[in-house]
Design a protein around this motif. Structure first.
Motif: not given
Length: 188
Positions: A52-79
């Motif tokens: 997970d991002t917070a634990a990862f950057v705490a361990h591997y270095g805070p500079e990675l927060l600005g060099q990483s991206a998260n892929c988030v799955v969303v559910a869109a509802k309509r009709g």
């Protein structure tokens, strides 16, 4: 070889690590052509307990927060219909689910997809979902800030390991759509 970002001394071409990747990610990498930056995608082995991002950057270095991206799955509802999509946003920001994502997908309501649904339909592990190897019918909304990064660290499909690739690579993935304002940066 050393990774172009982060403290990772052992980075290997992801194409050489297919056995370490989930099936959908390995299949997607097999399908890439040399001109699709397949040779530029690297795999680094990391501790699955801190994926997970917070634990990862705490361990591997805070500079990675600005060099990483998260892929988030969303559910869109309509009709009465639900459409799933993935959003790739800088790890340092917050995704605008109820504003930009909802309007872009033409939905009445958008929420984060249930974890069990995201895991089942992607074939990936929670905490490791990546834009590489997503279901073919899903749109991939990409924040332009990700595409502009020289290199981006993302999940590998499992909690163990990460992929590193040029930001522009993610904007060229199937069904990728650049979406301005997808992510608001958290104040420092």
């Amino acid at each position: 070889m050393r990774a172009p970002i982060g403290p990772f001394e052992q980075a290997r071409p992801a194409a050489d690590c297919l056995a370490d990747l989930t099936r959908p990610v390995a299949e997607a990498l097999r399908g890439l052509h040399a001109d699709d930056a397949a040779g530029e995608i690297l795999y680094v082995d990391t501790d699955p307990a801190i994926a997970d991002t917070a634990a990862f950057v705490a361990h591997y270095g805070p500079e990675l927060l600005g060099q990483s991206a998260n892929c988030v799955v969303v559910a869109a509802k309509r009709g009465g219909e639900t459409t799933l999509a993935a959003c790739l946003v800088p790890s340092a920001g917050r995704i605008d689910v109820n504003g930009v994502v909802r309007r872009h997908l033409g939905a009445r309501k958008v929420s984060f997809a249930p974890m069990a649904t995201a895991v089942e339909l992607t074939g990936m592990e929670h905490g490791g979902i990546t834009p590489v190897g997503l279901p073919a019918e899903w749109p991939l909304l990409v924040d332009p800030a990700v595409a502009d990064m020289p290199y981006v660290l993302v999940g590998s499909g499992s909690r163990r390991g990460k992929l590193i690739a040029p930001g522009a690579f993610f904007a060229r993935l199937p069904r990728a759509e650049p979406v301005e304002g997808l992510c608001a940066q958290d104040p420092a």
